[in-house]
Design an enzyme around this catalytic site. Structure first.
Site, PDB file in Angstrom:
ATOM      1  N   HIS A 171       0.803  -1.534   0.204  1.00 42.57           N
ATOM      2  CA  HIS A 171       0.042  -0.182   0.000  1.00 42.57           C
ATOM      3  C   HIS A 171       1.081   1.036  -0.491  1.00 42.57           C
ATOM      4  CE1 HIS A 171      -3.898  -2.014   0.790  1.00 42.57           C
ATOM      5  NE2 HIS A 171      -3.560  -2.681   1.415  1.00 42.57           N
ATOM      6  N   ASP A 383       3.282   9.434  -1.011  1.00 41.49           N
ATOM      7  CA  ASP A 383       2.112   8.936  -0.531  1.00 41.49           C
ATOM      8  C   ASP A 383       2.300   7.090  -1.115  1.00 41.49           C
ATOM      9  OD1 ASP A 383       0.234   8.149   0.962  1.00 41.49           O
ATOM     10  OD2 ASP A 383      -0.633   9.899   0.972  1.00 41.49           O
TER      11      ASP A 383
END
Length: 491
Positions: A171, A383
């Protein structure tokens, strides 16, 4: 476990989507939050699936089993806990996972603490998880392991002689070789990932970084194929590596934003701020999210464009995270100090520029803020994806909002044609992007938001799961039918 002949989707992650807490002398269970839970809970619901992870508590195993069984009935899928000790959580989770892998993979290696004890604990906990996975699943199940805490699952399952179809999804970003090679256990870790049948990443760049690192650490690896998924041959076996940008349940967020009470609350927010332009930031409190830099960009905005005084409000919602960690306490103090300084410098009677909320908000209240905001300011330093950007688009049902997005967020790869991309380190550049967004032609703004909403709608959470399952086991989500469907067909 005895084979049942029915294939289940089994999710394995560090934490369960429910946590045990000791409140007023008794154990209770509370549903979790975060991107993984938001993404996978609707997928597993009522499909007879299984989620394996730590329950968030130490001890109380009997109470844990009872409460998780009760929660399973409401959630529509089974939850099984892996017991961990305080020392294991300290070294494997707070240590290796969050003091080494998290900062390293986010290009903040100066924050790493390469303690060998952390590595040993990481391996021990991964082995414990693998033992539980082996015991709780059958050879028919598809084991979908999530994130950087559990990168050794396939390795340990194979070392125990347990045959399972396994997939892994990262992720967070995967770093380029010049960063990854700083990890003392680099070769062992990347070779452990090659034991999965499918390794998934958020962006093509992440997958490419993985390929380059693998080629440097295992020169005999051969990558072939084109497109989102490629094949990798290494030491007599082949596995797949693919790009699968994680998504949200678009219809859920769109529906919430259209709810009458949510719409009324959005109107109330706008009225309370006297219908000024609303700039919104929503983040978990973490040093990768760029919150201090964002507040400084607001200061730069007011210095560059003093005529904007009193014409907008910046609302920063920071969700508490790792409150017991000193580094995060220091970050909270830094943010609060910056908010005070900016408000002190620019406030005028009846107006302060920055509204700072340090708390978790119920989903319907957060949706109201999304719906009320004219501009979403999503500027992480790095991110993996950033689902907040997609949630904002889904909730912008009047299609009048603007998205200012960090070019270092994974979401930028999908939304770059229509969002304002910025370098979060460039305070003046962010300030100028905010100014442009505030004066953007309404028709162009609507056209851009419509395109972003279409992108988020078509590439939703179910598309994400389908694309991963198709690459991993040539199956779709429909191949894991709901429990009600199975019962109906068997009657």
């Amino acid at each position: 476990m005895t084979d049942t002949g029915m294939r289940r989707l089994v999710v394995v992650s560090n934490r369960l989507p429910a946590a045990l807490k000791f409140v007023d002398g008794e154990w209770t269970v509370k549903g979790g939050a975060g991107g993984l839970v938001t993404a996978l809970a609707p997928v597993l619901k009522n499909r007879g699936g299984l989620w394996i992870g730590w329950n968030g508590a130490f001890g109380a195993e009997e109470e844990s089993k009872r409460l998780l069984d009760e929660f399973s009935g409401e959630a529509g899928y089974e939850l099984k806990g892996v017991p961990l000790t305080e020392d294991e959580v300290k070294k494997y989770y707070f240590g290796f996972s969050n003091e080494i892998i998290w900062p390293l993979f986010h290009d903040l290696q100066t924050r790493c603490r390469f303690d060998p004890e952390y590595w040993r604990s990481y391996l021990e906990v991964n082995f414990k998880f693998a033992e539980n996975v082996a015991r709780m699943t059958s050879s028919e199940d598809f084991i979908w392991v999530h994130d950087y805490h559990l990168m050794h699952q396939a390795f340990f399952l194979k070392s125990m002689g347990v045959k399972r179809s396994t997939g892994f999804f990262l992720h967070i970003p995967f770093p380029p070789p010049d960063i990854f090679l700083k990890l003392p256990w680099r070769q062992k870790l990347i070779l452990a990932l090659t034991e999965f049948d499918l390794v998934g990443f958020q962006t093509t760049q992440d997958r490419y970084n993985f390929e380059r690192c693998l080629e440097m650490l295992a020169p005999d690896a051969k990558v072939s194929g084109e497109g989102a998924v490629v094949s990798v041959e290494l030491r007599g076996r082949e596995f797949q590596a693919g790009t699968f940008p994680i998504a949200i349940d678009f219809n859920q967020f769109d529906g919430m934003a259209r709810d009458r009470e949510v719409a009324h609350e959005a109107f109330r927010i706008r009225e309370a701020l006297k219908h000024r332009k609303i700039i919104l930031g929503v983040d978990r409190l973490d040093y990768t999210k760029g919150i201090p830099e964002r507040i400084l960009a607001i200061r730069e905005l007011l210095r560059l464009y003093p005529d904007l005084k009193g014409k907008f409000n910046f609302i920063q919602i920071a969700v508490p995270s790792r409150e017991d960690v000193d580094e995060y306490k220091d970050l909270r103090d830094e943010i609060e100090l910056l908010v005070g300084r900016v408000n002190g410098e620019f406030s005028i009677p009846g107006w302060v520029p920055v509204h700072y909320h340090y708390r978790s908000l119920p989903q319907n209240e957060l949706t109201s803020y999304y719906a009320a905001a004219d501009i979403a300011l999503i500027t992480p330093l790095r991110d993996g994806m950033n689902l907040v950007a997609k949630e904002y688009c889904a909730c912008n049902v009047n299609e009048s909002g603007a998205l200012i997005l960090s070019e270092f967020a994974g979401a930028a790869a999908q939304l770059q044609e229509w969002a304002y991309l910025v370098n979060p380190y460039d305070l003046e550049g962010v300030a100028k992007a905010i100014h442009r967004a505030m004066h953007w032609d309404i028709e162009e703004r609507r056209d851009s938001m419509k395109n972003m909403r279409d992108q988020v709608r078509s590439h939703n959470i179910f598309w994400w799961v389908d694309s991963f399952l198709q690459a991993g086991i040539s199956k779709n989500l429909d191949d894991f039918p709901s429990v009600e469907t199975v019962r109906f067909e068997n009657n």
